[in-house]
Design a protein around this motif. Sequence first.
Motif, short mmCIF file in Angstrom:
data_model
loop_
_atom_site.label_atom_id
_atom_site.label_comp_id
_atom_site.label_asym_id
_atom_site.label_seq_id
_atom_site.Cartn_x
_atom_site.Cartn_y
_atom_site.Cartn_z
N ASP A 96 0.86 -1.17 0.01
CA ASP A 96 0.03 -0.03 0.08
C ASP A 96 0.76 1.17 -0.02
O ASP A 96 2.00 1.31 0.51
CB ASP A 96 -0.90 0.22 1.54
N GLY A 111 0.15 5.55 0.03
CA GLY A 111 -0.59 6.77 0.22
C GLY A 111 -0.24 7.98 -0.70
O GLY A 111 0.90 8.18 -1.05
N VAL A 122 -3.83 4.31 -1.87
CA VAL A 122 -4.87 4.51 -0.95
C VAL A 122 -4.56 6.22 -0.94
O VAL A 122 -3.84 6.93 -0.98
CB VAL A 122 -4.17 3.98 0.39
N PHE A 141 -9.38 3.10 -2.64
CA PHE A 141 -8.28 2.18 -2.89
C PHE A 141 -8.39 2.12 -4.48
O PHE A 141 -9.46 1.93 -5.26
CB PHE A 141 -8.35 0.80 -2.31
#
Length: 179
Positions: A92, A94, A131, A167
Amino acid sequence: MTSPTMTFTFRPLDPLKDAELLHSWVTHPKAAFWMMQDAKLVDVERAYMEIAADEHHHALLGLRDGVPAFLTEVYDPAHRELAGLYEPRPGDVGMHFLTPPTDTPVHGFTRSVITAVMAHLFEDPEVERVVVEPDVRNKAVHALNEAVGFVPERVIQKPEKKALLSFCTREQFTKAVAA
């Protein structure tokens, strides 16, 4: 990254050298969701010096023909921004992005920017999913996110805003931009 009519490159943000430019961008009314409307130049310098020193957060300037054209921030959501607000997965990352105000808007520019940012992030084979957590009121960015494959999961409460946690996997992005 190349769009049908735009080519972008990325370089690390220099917190001191780029602060004046960033200040003009983040304090503009168009950047209200960036939450730096009342920032002084020194506040922008300080904020981006903190990001530059943070191993879990970094800022990049997007360049069009070598000229700064947008800002993007990339962070590890397990350690910044979303820590404790969702269950992070390996891979993941951001992301935030900001296009500056302009008196001569170019049709499709912001969509080309988010597409370039996403492609840049997915160039890293370790990145599996991007994300984002934009303000729930930022309908324009929700539409852009959807256009590149983001799927909203739920509304979360952050200290500074109510946000739409969304997402986008590599596969979702590839499918969205091919459409």
